[in-house]
Design a protein around this motif. Structure first.
Motif, PDB file in Angstrom:
ATOM      1  N   GLU A   1       6.733  -6.183   9.438  1.00  0.00           N
ATOM      2  CA  GLU A   1       5.866  -7.146   9.658  1.00  0.00           C
ATOM      3  C   GLU A   1       5.114  -7.038  10.947  1.00  0.00           C
ATOM      4  O   GLU A   1       3.637  -7.176  10.979  1.00  0.00           O
ATOM      5  N   GLY A   2       5.860  -6.589  12.090  1.00  0.00           N
ATOM      6  CA  GLY A   2       5.286  -6.541  13.289  1.00  0.00           C
ATOM      7  C   GLY A   2       4.327  -5.310  13.125  1.00  0.00           C
ATOM      8  O   GLY A   2       3.129  -5.578  13.886  1.00  0.00           O
ATOM      9  N   VAL A   3       4.728  -4.216  12.780  1.00  0.00           N
ATOM     10  CA  VAL A   3       3.847  -3.035  12.646  1.00  0.00           C
ATOM     11  C   VAL A   3       2.595  -3.532  11.936  1.00  0.00           C
ATOM     12  O   VAL A   3       1.458  -2.948  12.514  1.00  0.00           O
ATOM     13  N   LEU A   4       2.856  -4.059  10.859  1.00  0.00           N
ATOM     14  CA  LEU A   4       1.510  -4.380  10.052  1.00  0.00           C
ATOM     15  C   LEU A   4       0.469  -5.432  10.547  1.00  0.00           C
ATOM     16  O   LEU A   4      -0.768  -5.456  10.445  1.00  0.00           O
ATOM     17  N   ARG A   5       1.272  -6.363  11.458  1.00  0.00           N
ATOM     18  CA  ARG A   5       0.451  -7.162  12.233  1.00  0.00           C
ATOM     19  C   ARG A   5      -0.472  -6.688  13.158  1.00  0.00           C
ATOM     20  O   ARG A   5      -1.750  -6.963  13.517  1.00  0.00           O
ATOM     21  N   LYS A   6      -0.151  -5.469  13.836  1.00  0.00           N
ATOM     22  CA  LYS A   6      -0.642  -4.879  14.980  1.00  0.00           C
ATOM     23  C   LYS A   6      -2.063  -4.020  14.261  1.00  0.00           C
ATOM     24  O   LYS A   6      -3.054  -3.659  14.543  1.00  0.00           O
ATOM     25  N   ALA A   7      -1.868  -3.756  12.785  1.00  0.00           N
ATOM     26  CA  ALA A   7      -2.656  -3.259  12.095  1.00  0.00           C
ATOM     27  C   ALA A   7      -3.923  -4.082  11.287  1.00  0.00           C
ATOM     28  O   ALA A   7      -4.584  -3.730  10.469  1.00  0.00           O
ATOM     29  N   GLY A   8      -3.510  -5.367  11.535  1.00  0.00           N
ATOM     30  CA  GLY A   8      -4.521  -6.299  10.934  1.00  0.00           C
ATOM     31  C   GLY A   8      -4.039  -7.005   9.649  1.00  0.00           C
ATOM     32  O   GLY A   8      -4.726  -7.689   8.995  1.00  0.00           O
ATOM     33  N   LYS A   9      -2.835  -6.745   9.408  1.00  0.00           N
ATOM     34  CA  LYS A   9      -2.249  -7.313   7.809  1.00  0.00           C
ATOM     35  C   LYS A   9      -1.193  -8.242   8.286  1.00  0.00           C
ATOM     36  O   LYS A   9      -0.114  -7.919   8.771  1.00  0.00           O
ATOM     37  N   ASP A  10      -1.477  -9.497   7.986  1.00  0.00           N
ATOM     38  CA  ASP A  10      -0.521 -10.554   8.221  1.00  0.00           C
ATOM     39  C   ASP A  10       0.182 -10.917   7.024  1.00  0.00           C
ATOM     40  O   ASP A  10      -0.165 -11.841   6.310  1.00  0.00           O
ATOM     41  N   VAL A  11       1.169 -10.186   6.780  1.00  0.00           N
ATOM     42  CA  VAL A  11       1.839 -10.306   5.808  1.00  0.00           C
ATOM     43  C   VAL A  11       3.554 -10.713   6.042  1.00  0.00           C
ATOM     44  O   VAL A  11       3.969 -10.056   7.338  1.00  0.00           O
ATOM     45  N   SER A  12       4.435 -11.035   5.150  1.00  0.00           N
ATOM     46  CA  SER A  12       5.765 -11.139   5.651  1.00  0.00           C
ATOM     47  C   SER A  12       6.656 -10.886   4.652  1.00  0.00           C
ATOM     48  O   SER A  12       6.460 -11.006   3.258  1.00  0.00           O
ATOM     49  N   GLY A  13       8.060 -10.667   4.982  1.00  0.00           N
ATOM     50  CA  GLY A  13       9.007 -10.511   3.707  1.00  0.00           C
ATOM     51  C   GLY A  13       8.592  -9.370   3.029  1.00  0.00           C
ATOM     52  O   GLY A  13       8.421  -8.313   3.229  1.00  0.00           O
ATOM     53  N   THR A  14       8.836  -9.849   1.617  1.00  0.00           N
ATOM     54  CA  THR A  14       8.739  -8.679   0.593  1.00  0.00           C
ATOM     55  C   THR A  14       7.330  -8.287   0.457  1.00  0.00           C
ATOM     56  O   THR A  14       7.005  -7.038   0.133  1.00  0.00           O
ATOM     57  N   ALA A  15       6.474  -9.205   0.549  1.00  0.00           N
ATOM     58  CA  ALA A  15       4.678  -8.701   0.825  1.00  0.00           C
ATOM     59  C   ALA A  15       4.600  -7.597   1.954  1.00  0.00           C
ATOM     60  O   ALA A  15       3.915  -6.800   1.644  1.00  0.00           O
ATOM     61  N   ALA A  16       5.494  -7.767   2.989  1.00  0.00           N
ATOM     62  CA  ALA A  16       5.297  -6.657   3.946  1.00  0.00           C
ATOM     63  C   ALA A  16       5.909  -5.456   3.456  1.00  0.00           C
ATOM     64  O   ALA A  16       5.062  -4.285   3.657  1.00  0.00           O
ATOM     65  N   GLU A  17       6.799  -5.250   2.573  1.00  0.00           N
ATOM     66  CA  GLU A  17       7.495  -4.194   2.198  1.00  0.00           C
ATOM     67  C   GLU A  17       6.332  -3.705   0.936  1.00  0.00           C
ATOM     68  O   GLU A  17       6.288  -2.269   1.005  1.00  0.00           O
ATOM     69  N   ASP A  18       6.107  -4.499   0.261  1.00  0.00           N
ATOM     70  CA  ASP A  18       5.155  -4.021  -0.883  1.00  0.00           C
ATOM     71  C   ASP A  18       3.813  -3.380  -0.118  1.00  0.00           C
ATOM     72  O   ASP A  18       3.177  -2.525  -0.890  1.00  0.00           O
ATOM     73  N   ALA A  19       3.281  -3.795   0.846  1.00  0.00           N
ATOM     74  CA  ALA A  19       2.411  -3.211   1.558  1.00  0.00           C
ATOM     75  C   ALA A  19       2.319  -1.805   1.831  1.00  0.00           C
ATOM     76  O   ALA A  19       1.235  -1.084   2.187  1.00  0.00           O
ATOM     77  N   LEU A  20       3.583  -1.457   2.103  1.00  0.00           N
ATOM     78  CA  LEU A  20       4.173  -0.137   2.429  1.00  0.00           C
ATOM     79  C   LEU A  20       4.253   0.799   1.025  1.00  0.00           C
ATOM     80  O   LEU A  20       4.514   1.806   1.275  1.00  0.00           O
ATOM     81  N   SER A  21       3.997   0.138   0.140  1.00  0.00           N
ATOM     82  CA  SER A  21       4.384   1.099  -1.186  1.00  0.00           C
ATOM     83  C   SER A  21       3.345   1.760  -1.755  1.00  0.00           C
ATOM     84  O   SER A  21       2.239   1.406  -1.415  1.00  0.00           O
ATOM     85  N   THR A  22       3.786   2.718  -2.743  1.00  0.00           N
ATOM     86  CA  THR A  22       2.578   3.522  -3.042  1.00  0.00           C
ATOM     87  C   THR A  22       2.657   3.491  -4.659  1.00  0.00           C
ATOM     88  O   THR A  22       3.635   3.662  -5.285  1.00  0.00           O
ATOM     89  N   ALA A  23       1.691   3.146  -5.077  1.00  0.00           N
ATOM     90  CA  ALA A  23       1.440   3.224  -6.832  1.00  0.00           C
ATOM     91  C   ALA A  23       1.579   4.351  -7.242  1.00  0.00           C
ATOM     92  O   ALA A  23       0.747   5.339  -6.937  1.00  0.00           O
TER      93      ALA A  23
END
Length: 600
Positions: A28-50
């Motif tokens: 979550e902290g890393v994504l927040r620095k990149a402008g993505k304010d997500v948490s929990g499972t959503a943070a993990e999903d943001a790094l997933s690849t379809a």
């Protein structure tokens, strides 16, 4: 002085294990620095690849990602291998493909590491009448021969069996495959054929030639038509089931019918997907044979993917085929064919063939890849991906069966449409460079001279299409080549870097790669007037665009620029005609640009 326990593993024993939730918090902290304010499972999903087939690769796998028990090698469900010893005895069978009759080539392959031959005969290959000449000097009791004769199946099979008899090869010593695949041939050509001759060959092999198979279940036609891994699996299962039905109706037992089949799959540079596909294929076929009452292991032949091979910068294909071969070996394929790096250009030369066969040799002999059975087994990622892909492949197989089986799905056009839909979605990723093709859509080399090869025989066609990842960019580059031949220079674009290097380097590199992918030469030195270009692309930071883009664009227009691009996300700059950015439809942008440059 504190004395540490002598177990070598206790230095962190007093620290509690990190939890999955703690890891997510760090993400979550890393994504927040990149402008993505997500948490929990959503943070993990943001790094997933379809992936295709509705699958997703997650950034982290752990013991929570359990998969069904893969069993042991040589035992159902055969996920870990069809043989208890795997490929440890001597590595996998190195199978080289031949489509033309060239004196000395077959023997050179066999003398330098190749252990079996894959011969394309008839239309698109070696004349059937020349099979004896192609095998001149070959010890047929030592080198297995696999035929691929299409509509010339019967005369090719008769000729090979005649050669066995003529050269004194005992029937129980002959090894290989006659290559009958009527549904695969129909997929390639659109022409159906009777199964009776195939059944007769299978019966003869079952009764007289214990080491010779009659049929190949070739999944390459579906892979080469743009199909996904699950579609490739589903089509191979449906084809295998159709052949089991035909063979048992012709009088063979289920055990005899299953023993007549060898399955052929594509191995791509997506190594984990390839490993999972081969493991899933064995699991699925084990389920089919279990339902039929005679559980058996699937015999696999993996071929490095023709779809991934490029015509521009073909040297990169050596890296692609190396990764694909590694994946095929790790996945447990009994036989592996490495297509030469110049496969897409015509008949391979001696150097290309040597590199192809040595790819397997290095992985087996120097990397010791075959010394461990199922080296990917136990990986949470691989086991989970295998399970998910098996379910996706089974679902597609059921769709085909519900449509009446593989033959019906082919003849109705439904299968063609399913494959086309998959390829259309993938083409969008290729066009947007979200699926990069090194040397083609990424880091192209315009100044490199094209590699020339003698034309290869035209393969049979008329059925499913054959696609390539590089095809749309190849068409753009061909237009650039024609412009070069007609005018003496390639279409050009002037890249205008605004501000210091720190502000423009990233976007300048991006724009340079993008335009070169379409055969457009970027000019970064000198002035616009000296460049010979009529179009300009501005490259800098968002902050400098705000300050200078409109003014600079107007100046270039005054100097004669007919089109002004900006490298970056679309913004409110009135004097900019178009934007190029990560994920944009590069093919559409490049095609339109070539149109304006007169490169037709």
């Amino acid at each position: 002085m504190t004395v540490l326990p002598d177990d070598g593993l206790s230095l962190a024993a007093e620290f509690p294990d990190a939890t999955h939730e703690q890891w997510q918090h760090l993400v979550e902290g890393v994504l927040r620095k990149a402008g993505k304010d997500v948490s929990g499972t959503a943070a993990e999903d943001a790094l997933s690849t379809a992936l295709e087939d509705g699958l997703r690769t997650r950034p982290l796998y752990s013991a929570r990602d359990a998969a069904p028990d893969a069993g042991l090698p040589g035992f159902a469900p055969f996920v870990r291998g069809g043989r208890a010893e795997g490929n440890t005895a001597g590595g996998w069978d190195v199978r080289q493909r031949h489509t033309a009759l060239t004196d000395g080539v077959v023997l050179a392959d066999l003398e330098n590491g190749v252990t079996s031959l894959w011969l394309v005969l008839g239309a698109g290959g070696i004349p059937v009448t020349e099979l004896g000449r192609a095998l001149d000097g070959v010890y047929l009791d030592l080198a297995p021969v696999v035929l691929d004769a299409g509509s010339d199946l019967e005369p090719a099979a008769r000729e090979l069996l005649r050669l066995y008899e003529e050269r004194g090869v005992a029937k129980d010593v002959a090894r290989g495959n006659l290559g009958a695949d009527p549904l695969g041939h129909e997929a390639r050509t659109g022409k159906s054929s009777e199964f009776a001759p195939v059944a007769a060959l299978a019966r003869r092999c079952a009764e007289e030639y214990p080491g010779l198979r009659a049929l190949t279940v070739d999944a390459l036609p579906y892979h080469e038509a743009g199909g996904s891994a699950a579609q490739e699996l589903g089509c191979s299962l449906a084809t295998g089931v159709a052949y089991l039905r035909e063979l048992t109706e012709a009088g063979l037992t289920v055990e005899q019918a299953g023993a007549q089949l060898e399955f052929r799959y594509a191995a791509t540079a997506d190594q984990f997907l390839t490993v999972a596909k081969l493991r899933a294929a064995r699991r699925l076929w084990a389920r089919v044979t279990e339902v039929c009452g005679a559980p058996g292991a699937q015999v696999q032949h993996a071929v490095t993917s023709p779809v991934m091979m490029t015509r521009r910068d073909p040297w990169v294909n050596m890296l692609r085929t190396t990764i694909a071969t590694l994946a095929a070996g790790v996945g447990g394929a009994e036989s592996v064919t490495v297509l030469p790096f110049d496969h897409a250009l015509g008949l391979p030369d001696a150097f290309a063939r040597r590199i192809a066969r040595n790819t397997s040799t290095i992985l087996i002999e120097e990397s010791h890849l075959a010394r461990v059975i199922d080296p990917a087994g136990g990986s949470w990622y691989v086991e989970r991906l295998t399970d998910e892909l098996a379910h996706a492949g089974w679902e597609f197989f059921q769709r085909i069966e519900q449509a009446g089986g593989q033959a019906a799905a082919l003849r109705s056009g439904r299968l063609r449409q399913d494959l086309a839909d998959t390829w259309e979605a993938r083409t969008g990723k290729l066009a947007g460079r979200r699926e990069p093709v090194t040397g083609v859509s990424e880091f192209p080399h315009l100044a490199e001279q094209p590699v020339q090869r003698e034309p290869a025989p035209e393969p049979e066609s008329g059925g499913l299409p054959r696609v390539r990842r590089d095809e749309t960019y190849e068409a753009l580059r061909a237009r650039s080549d024609a412009h070069l031949a007609a005018t003496g220079s390639r279409p050009r674009i002037f890249l205008a870097a605004l501000g210091p290097a720190a502000a423009h380097t990233a976007r300048l590199t991006f724009a340079s790669n993008l335009f070169q992918a379409g055969g457009i030469e970027p000019v970064t030195e000198g002035t616009f007037e000296e460049s010979g270009a009529t179009q300009v692309c501005l490259c800098s930071s968002d902050a400098l665009y705000e300050e200078q883009a409109a003014t600079v664009a107007a100046e270039f227009r005054s100097a004669g620029a007919t089109q002004v691009f900006l490298a970056g996300r679309p913004g409110q700059y009135s004097d900019v005609d178009s934007y190029v950015f990560a994920g944009c439809d590069a093919v559409a942008v490049l095609s339109a640009t070539l149109d304006r440059m007169g490169a037709s």
